[in-house]
Design a protein around this motif. Structure first.
Motif, short mmCIF file in Angstrom:
data_model
loop_
_atom_site.label_atom_id
_atom_site.label_comp_id
_atom_site.label_asym_id
_atom_site.label_seq_id
_atom_site.Cartn_x
_atom_site.Cartn_y
_atom_site.Cartn_z
N GLU A 106 43.82 -1.13 -65.44
CA GLU A 106 42.97 0.05 -65.28
C GLU A 106 42.52 0.25 -63.84
O GLU A 106 42.68 1.33 -63.27
CB GLU A 106 41.75 -0.04 -66.21
N ALA A 107 41.92 -0.75 -63.24
CA ALA A 107 41.42 -0.65 -61.88
C ALA A 107 42.57 -0.56 -60.89
O ALA A 107 43.52 -1.36 -60.94
CB ALA A 107 40.54 -1.85 -61.55
N THR A 108 42.52 0.42 -60.00
CA THR A 108 43.59 0.62 -59.02
C THR A 108 43.27 -0.10 -57.71
O THR A 108 42.14 -0.55 -57.48
CB THR A 108 43.78 2.11 -58.73
N LEU A 109 44.28 -0.15 -56.85
CA LEU A 109 44.08 -0.72 -55.52
C LEU A 109 42.95 0.01 -54.79
O LEU A 109 42.12 -0.61 -54.13
CB LEU A 109 45.38 -0.65 -54.72
N GLN A 110 42.92 1.33 -54.92
CA GLN A 110 41.87 2.10 -54.26
C GLN A 110 40.49 1.73 -54.81
O GLN A 110 39.51 1.66 -54.05
CB GLN A 110 42.11 3.60 -54.45
N ASP A 111 40.41 1.46 -56.11
CA ASP A 111 39.13 1.03 -56.70
C ASP A 111 38.66 -0.29 -56.08
O ASP A 111 37.46 -0.46 -55.79
CB ASP A 111 39.28 0.85 -58.22
N LEU A 112 39.59 -1.21 -55.87
CA LEU A 112 39.23 -2.50 -55.29
C LEU A 112 38.79 -2.34 -53.84
O LEU A 112 37.84 -2.99 -53.39
CB LEU A 112 40.41 -3.47 -55.37
N ILE A 113 39.48 -1.45 -53.12
CA ILE A 113 39.09 -1.20 -51.72
C ILE A 113 37.70 -0.59 -51.67
O ILE A 113 36.84 -1.01 -50.88
CB ILE A 113 40.12 -0.27 -51.04
N ASP A 114 37.46 0.41 -52.53
CA ASP A 114 36.15 1.06 -52.56
C ASP A 114 35.05 0.10 -52.98
O ASP A 114 33.88 0.26 -52.60
CB ASP A 114 36.18 2.26 -53.52
N GLY A 115 35.42 -0.91 -53.76
CA GLY A 115 34.44 -1.90 -54.22
C GLY A 115 34.08 -2.94 -53.17
O GLY A 115 33.21 -3.78 -53.41
N GLY A 116 34.75 -2.88 -52.03
CA GLY A 116 34.39 -3.78 -50.93
C GLY A 116 35.17 -5.07 -50.88
O GLY A 116 34.82 -5.98 -50.11
N ILE A 117 36.24 -5.19 -51.65
CA ILE A 117 37.05 -6.40 -51.58
C ILE A 117 37.74 -6.43 -50.21
O ILE A 117 38.44 -5.48 -49.84
CB ILE A 117 38.07 -6.45 -52.73
N PRO A 118 37.56 -7.50 -49.44
CA PRO A 118 38.01 -7.52 -48.04
C PRO A 118 39.49 -7.86 -47.87
O PRO A 118 39.86 -8.97 -47.49
CB PRO A 118 37.13 -8.60 -47.41
N PHE A 119 40.35 -6.89 -48.12
CA PHE A 119 41.79 -7.09 -47.94
C PHE A 119 42.13 -7.27 -46.46
O PHE A 119 41.41 -6.79 -45.57
CB PHE A 119 42.56 -5.89 -48.49
#
Length: 267
Positions: A106-119
């Protein structure tokens, strides 16, 4: 004649007086020397006593310092709201970062980026790349601290092309370089515990990052497939693709503590 006797008497008296003074002086000097010796001895004893007291105080301080420097311990595990309490849950394959829950599929890469995960910045250069239908992205890496990290992949399970940032999570893997071990130095074990505690403040699953193999098998005994290399798997078949997805735990073969865990998803 009388004058001679008087002179002799005077000489004798002077001799006695001189002798008396000499003996008296010797006695006074001897008494003074003894007094000085006694004073020096007393002073030496006082200094020795003070030195012993200082040494004892320093030793006590060192013991107190050693006692107070206790080895670090694991922080208490706290389940993030939104994560289920099942260690293996095929209907809710999820993880959390900084208190926010992300569900695989369900959660997309963009969701993770917006959530602050430091890629990694280099990985983020690829987010607008096209992903063909039924393909996954390359691996994205997140370094949590010196010892721990996360990895992700994202899948395009549609019939048309999509950008990587639009694809949902299909793979998450957590790893630690070390787990505490009896053969490791105390400093490495202490650093390992500190890094795991730090990681747990950011990364969350339905199980603790310090999970032991017997704890997993006790909590999720059904469907477990274990080997002799510390791996325990829980898999189900995909309804759309050939293959399986699910959970894979890898435990240190000496400490039985989790070193890696990966969760995969396919429709």
């Amino acid at each position: 004649m009388k004058k001679q006797l008087l002179a002799i008497a005077l000489v004798a008296m002077m001799g006695l007086t001189a002798c008396g003074e000499s003996e008296s002086s010797k006695k006074e000097k001897s008494d003074k020397k003894e007094a000085e010796t006694t004073t020096v001895a007393e002073t030496t004893e006082e200094k020795t006593t003070e030195t012993e007291e200082e040494t004892t105080t320093e030793a006590s301080s060192e013991e107190e310092t050693t006692t107070s420097a206790a080895a670090p311990e694991y922080d208490e595990f706290k389940l993030v709201d939104g994560l289920g309490d099942k260690y293996v849950d095929f209907d809710n394959r999820a993880f959390a970062y900084d208190g926010k829950v992300y569900k695989l599929g369900e959660a997309t890469l963009q969701d993770l980026i917006d959530g602050g995960i430091p890629f990694d910045k280099n990985d983020l250069n690829n987010i607008d790349n096209n992903v063909n239908s039924n393909y996954e992205t390359s691996t994205y890496t997140v370094q949590i601290n010196d010892y721990t990290s996360l990895q992700f992949q994202f899948i395009n399970a549609t019939d048309e092309g999509k950008k990587e940032k639009e694809c949902p999570v299909s793979y998450v893997r957590w790893a630690t370089i070390y787990t505490p071990h009896a053969d490791y130095s105390e400093s490495i074990n202490n650093e390992t515990i500190a890094n795991l505690n730090d990681c747990a403040k950011h990364v969350g699953f339905s199980f603790p990052l310090t999970l032991k193999k017997d704890e997993l098998l006790e909590k999720a005994p059904d469907g477990a497939e274990a080997d002799d290399y510390g791996n325990v798997e829980y898999k189900i078949k995909s309804e759309r693709y050939l293959g399986t997805s699910g959970y894979r735990f890898t435990f240190d073969t000496d400490s039985d503590q989790m070193r890696y865990v990966s969760i995969t998803w396919m429709p």
